[in-house]
Write a protein that holds these residues in place. Structure first.
Motif, PDB file in Angstrom:
ATOM      1  N   LEU A 336       0.667  -1.252  -0.033  1.00  0.00           N
ATOM      2  CA  LEU A 336       0.111  -0.087  -0.170  1.00  0.00           C
ATOM      3  C   LEU A 336       0.782   1.219   0.031  1.00  0.00           C
ATOM      4  O   LEU A 336       0.146   2.387   0.131  1.00  0.00           O
ATOM      5  CB  LEU A 336      -1.027  -0.013   1.242  1.00  0.00           C
ATOM      6  N   LEU A 338       2.771   2.248   2.294  1.00  0.00           N
ATOM      7  CA  LEU A 338       2.812   3.112   3.700  1.00  0.00           C
ATOM      8  C   LEU A 338       4.284   3.112   4.281  1.00  0.00           C
ATOM      9  O   LEU A 338       4.596   3.982   5.017  1.00  0.00           O
ATOM     10  CB  LEU A 338       1.889   2.289   4.645  1.00  0.00           C
ATOM     11  N   SER A 369       1.405   8.551   0.631  1.00  0.00           N
ATOM     12  CA  SER A 369       1.321   7.800  -0.355  1.00  0.00           C
ATOM     13  C   SER A 369       0.103   6.920  -0.246  1.00  0.00           C
ATOM     14  O   SER A 369      -0.449   6.274  -0.971  1.00  0.00           O
ATOM     15  CB  SER A 369       2.345   6.458  -0.088  1.00  0.00           C
ATOM     16  N   ASN A 370      -0.666   7.135   0.862  1.00  0.00           N
ATOM     17  CA  ASN A 370      -2.132   6.656   0.883  1.00  0.00           C
ATOM     18  C   ASN A 370      -3.091   7.546   1.744  1.00  0.00           C
ATOM     19  O   ASN A 370      -3.051   7.182   3.033  1.00  0.00           O
ATOM     20  CB  ASN A 370      -2.031   5.072   1.812  1.00  0.00           C
TER      21      ASN A 370
END
Length: 402
Positions: A336, A338, A369-370
């Motif tokens: 993801l 992270l 990033s997320n």
């Protein structure tokens, strides 16, 4: 919004054989609940040897049960050499049952081990069920590799007993991160009790001690309790020895469970490097993480929540045995975007580790990033607890909005 409840009581259980994770999770939830509910009392039963080293807010207290430690092979032994394991387990069982009888909780929240260590809370669960206590099982978002968890639970008929005893199963993570019972045969009745509440956000205590955080920029290196963290810290020091270009200041926290021999070796080895400072333990890790430029960790559940809460670039070197929990979490988090992950054997390559440490402070933060990942566990738990207490109160308890 703070609610006022009259004489509501929550009992929590954390078996804590290895590390600080379970106790820290219980403490985080307890502190959030007493803030949201005036008149609520929370009592935590813990087997953590250092349960007393932490601060507890008003209306949160703990009962310490004799400690048991988990060996590398997954077996347990008493912490006190003169007392055998059966005797220790008998004492623990009796203290737990007696505490439940005396405290008379409205809600009993069990952390991770559905029947407790070696089944030690089973008779307490039966007893509280007859009293009408709401029984809640709290699972971290990753338990273990499915084949390992399934074997462990099948031996003790755990899944059937979860269905039998528990009213609710809370998962301390969002549904799209990971399902702790993935790959297991979960009866529909148990599935129906499951609720993904979200990650548990950490925050700084209001009364931060002046000068508690180090001055200037630093990378924080933490292995949680430290019981199995020596290899990671050796690898960090080796990376600094390997690459003279690596000049970020590092603050290394060894953890209270690191064996003395290993601790002394690391203190000696780290003293040779001017950029490294090593401390043994800090009971206010949140502040050290909040002040860090970046974090290097093994990535247990709590450290992970802290990295996300304070939005820090992180490099995770997960433990890969006897449990695969940290590895599964790190892989999913890396997927993801992270965190960045190195496997333990990759971290042993000192130049590779040094290169990763060099660029770490400039890595994107998890929120970059997320941005969709939110930490909503604590408000969600408060909502559920409000409903449960409301229902219990029925006609004889006035819940007044404050």
């Amino acid at each position: 919004m703070t609610q006022h409840v009259q004489n509501a009581r929550i009992l929590m259980y954390s078996h804590d054989t290895f590390g600080l994770g379970h106790l820290q999770r219980c403490r985080t939830i307890a502190h959030s609940l007493v803030e949201d509910f005036r008149g609520l009392q929370v009592l935590i039963i813990s087997g953590a040897t250092i349960a007393g080293a932490f601060d507890y807010r008003a209306r949160v207290d703990f009962v310490k049960i004799p400690s048991v430690i988990k060996l590398r092979n997954g077996e347990y032994t008493s912490l006190e050499k003169d007392i055998d394991l059966h005797e220790t387990l008998r004492m623990r069982q009796s203290i737990i049952r007696h505490t439940a009888e005396t405290f008379r909780p409205d809600i009993f929240i069990v952390d991770k081990e559905p029947l407790g260590l070696r089944g030690e809370i089973e008779d307490t669960l039966s007893y509280l069920k007859t009293r009408g206590t709401t029984l809640v099982l709290g699972l971290r978002e990753v338990m273990d590799a499915p084949h390992l968890l399934e074997a462990e639970w099948a031996r003790r008929d755990v899944m059937r007993k979860i269905g039998l005893f528990y009213d609710k199963v809370w998962v301390y993570g969002p549904p799209d991160f990971y399902d702790p019972l993935t790959g297991l045969d979960v009866p529909p009745a148990v599935r129906a009790k499951m609720k993904f509440v979200g990650f548990l956000q950490r925050s700084l205590q209001k009364n931060e001690l002046p000068g508690h955080r180090p001055e200037g920029d630093y990378i924080l290196v933490t292995t949680g309790g430290g019981g199995d963290g020596a290899e990671l810290i050796h690898d960090v020091i080796d990376a600094y020895q390997q690459d003279p270009q690596l000049q970020h200041r590092a603050l290394i926290v060894l953890g209270p469970y690191m064996p003395a021999r290993k601790r002394n070796k690391l203190l000696k080895k780290g003293a040779k490097i001017p950029y490294i400072k090593i401390i043994e333990f800090d009971n206010r890790m949140e502040e050290l993480i909040a002040g860090a430029k970046a974090v290097v960790a093994m990535g247990g559940y709590n450290t992970y929540c802290e990295i996300l809460s304070f939005d820090k670039p992180a490099l995770i070197v997960p433990r890969v045995k006897p449990r695969e929990e940290q590895l599964i979490r790190a892989r999913r988090a890396a997927e993801l975007g992270l965190i960045e992950m190195l496997l333990p054997e990759e971290a042993e390559d000192s130049q590779r580790f040094a290169d990763a440490l060099e660029v770490l402070p400039d890595r994107p933060r998890p929120s970059q990033s997320n941005p969709h990942l939110t930490l909503e566990g604590l408000p969600h738990i408060s909502e559920i607890v409000a409903e449960l207490l409301d229902r219990r109160a029925g006609h004889h308890l006035s819940v007044i909005e404050a």
